[in-house]
Scaffold this motif. Structure first.
Motif, PDB file in Angstrom:
ATOM      1  N   UNK A  93      -3.703 -27.511  -2.814  1.00 35.61           N
ATOM      2  CA  UNK A  93      -3.055 -28.611  -2.086  1.00 35.61           C
ATOM      3  C   UNK A  93      -3.469 -28.672  -0.625  1.00 35.61           C
ATOM      4  N   UNK A  94      -3.252 -27.604   0.121  1.00 33.53           N
ATOM      5  CA  UNK A  94      -3.531 -27.626   1.557  1.00 33.53           C
ATOM      6  C   UNK A  94      -4.812 -26.888   1.943  1.00 33.53           C
ATOM      7  N   UNK A  95      -5.439 -26.198   0.981  1.00 28.95           N
ATOM      8  CA  UNK A  95      -6.718 -25.550   1.249  1.00 28.95           C
ATOM      9  C   UNK A  95      -6.627 -24.147   1.800  1.00 28.95           C
ATOM     10  N   UNK A 111     -19.820 -28.969  -0.150  1.00 24.71           N
ATOM     11  CA  UNK A 111     -20.208 -30.177   0.570  1.00 24.71           C
ATOM     12  C   UNK A 111     -19.147 -30.666   1.537  1.00 24.71           C
ATOM     13  N   UNK A 112     -18.050 -29.959   1.658  1.00 24.95           N
ATOM     14  CA  UNK A 112     -16.932 -30.371   2.499  1.00 24.95           C
ATOM     15  C   UNK A 112     -15.838 -30.987   1.636  1.00 24.95           C
ATOM     16  N   UNK A 113     -14.664 -31.096   2.164  1.00 26.35           N
ATOM     17  CA  UNK A 113     -13.540 -31.674   1.428  1.00 26.35           C
ATOM     18  C   UNK A 113     -12.809 -30.651   0.588  1.00 26.35           C
ATOM     19  N   UNK A 114     -11.840 -31.141  -0.176  1.00 32.08           N
ATOM     20  CA  UNK A 114     -10.998 -30.259  -0.987  1.00 32.08           C
ATOM     21  C   UNK A 114     -11.693 -29.859  -2.284  1.00 32.08           C
ATOM     22  N   UNK A 115     -11.246 -28.722  -2.813  1.00 36.92           N
ATOM     23  CA  UNK A 115     -11.721 -28.282  -4.121  1.00 36.92           C
ATOM     24  C   UNK A 115     -10.942 -29.015  -5.199  1.00 36.92           C
ATOM     25  N   UNK A 116     -11.593 -29.320  -6.297  1.00 36.74           N
ATOM     26  CA  UNK A 116     -10.909 -29.902  -7.438  1.00 36.74           C
ATOM     27  C   UNK A 116     -10.068 -28.854  -8.150  1.00 36.74           C
ATOM     28  N   UNK A 121      -8.885 -23.263 -10.028  1.00 37.50           N
ATOM     29  CA  UNK A 121      -8.499 -22.332 -11.096  1.00 37.50           C
ATOM     30  C   UNK A 121      -9.567 -21.266 -11.316  1.00 37.50           C
ATOM     31  N   UNK A 122     -10.834 -21.668 -11.358  1.00 37.84           N
ATOM     32  CA  UNK A 122     -11.924 -20.700 -11.529  1.00 37.84           C
ATOM     33  C   UNK A 122     -11.909 -19.697 -10.390  1.00 37.84           C
ATOM     34  N   UNK A 123     -11.771 -20.183  -9.175  1.00 38.94           N
ATOM     35  CA  UNK A 123     -11.776 -19.315  -8.000  1.00 38.94           C
ATOM     36  C   UNK A 123     -10.629 -18.315  -8.051  1.00 38.94           C
ATOM     37  N   UNK A 150     -17.323 -22.937  -3.526  1.00 38.58           N
ATOM     38  CA  UNK A 150     -16.379 -23.033  -2.416  1.00 38.58           C
ATOM     39  C   UNK A 150     -16.896 -22.225  -1.232  1.00 38.58           C
ATOM     40  N   UNK A 151     -16.368 -22.522  -0.057  1.00 29.76           N
ATOM     41  CA  UNK A 151     -16.725 -21.819   1.170  1.00 29.76           C
ATOM     42  C   UNK A 151     -15.450 -21.578   1.957  1.00 29.76           C
ATOM     43  N   UNK A 152     -15.296 -20.375   2.490  1.00 30.55           N
ATOM     44  CA  UNK A 152     -14.176 -20.093   3.394  1.00 30.55           C
ATOM     45  C   UNK A 152     -14.692 -20.287   4.818  1.00 30.55           C
ATOM     46  N   UNK A 153     -14.056 -21.189   5.527  1.00 36.97           N
ATOM     47  CA  UNK A 153     -14.511 -21.509   6.887  1.00 36.97           C
ATOM     48  C   UNK A 153     -13.397 -21.241   7.899  1.00 36.97           C
ATOM     49  N   UNK A 154     -13.804 -21.122   9.149  1.00 39.57           N
ATOM     50  CA  UNK A 154     -12.846 -21.005  10.261  1.00 39.57           C
ATOM     51  C   UNK A 154     -12.348 -22.393  10.635  1.00 39.57           C
TER      52      UNK A 154
END
Length: 155
Positions: A93-95, A111-116, A121-123, A150-154
């Motif tokens: 929901x909030x990332x 590519x940016x934006x939220x994960x589906x 679930x996979x993550x 996915x990418x974990x960013x600051x």
């Protein structure tokens, strides 16, 4: 090349030996089009470890308070289930989880934006297995993030 250089390259690892040979790896996140420093850059391992430690501690407290007073094995199992549910709900929901929010991190799609939902679930399943989270690529992403794209960013 004398013996000291051979031993020195072995001790410093293959990356250092390749860099000494002239290979340019760039900075973490460069291949993903992310900045080197500041907001939007790849999250450093220390912050990520701190965030998961906060999340795990929170889940242990919840498990202890709600389900498993006294039985350590049951408390650990409940905490793992709570971590899974919390991660799916918050990252989906909030990332970010509460620990990631505290350390100013966010999980986004490559590519940016939220994960589906499927990628979240996979993550989260792979994170709960733990082994994929301990295997990192050259950008510092865990295998669970890489497989979920996915990418974990600051932030």
């Amino acid at each position: 090349m004398d013996n000291r250089q051979v031993i020195g390259s072995w001790l410093s690892g293959p990356r250092a030996a390749a860099e000494d040979a002239g290979v340019d790896f760039g900075y973490r996140g460069q291949q993903l089009g992310l900045p080197e420093e500041g907001p939007g850059s790849i999250a450093r391992p220390g912050r990520r470890i701190g965030a998961i430690a906060v999340d795990w501690g929170l889940c242990m407290v919840i498990a202890y308070g709600l389900f498993a007073r006294g039985d350590q094995q049951a408390m650990g199992n409940w905490a793992l289930g709570i971590l899974f549910v919390m991660s799916v709900l918050t990252v989906g929901t909030v990332g970010c989880t509460p620990g990631k929010a505290l350390f100013r991190l966010r999980v986004v799609a490559e590519g940016g934006g939220r994960l589906g939902v499927g990628r979240v679930l996979v993550r989260c399943v792979l994170l709960c297995i733990a082994v994929p989270a301990l295997i990192w690529d050259r950008d510092g992403r865990g295998l669970h993030d890489r497989l979920a794209r996915a990418v974990q960013i600051r932030i």
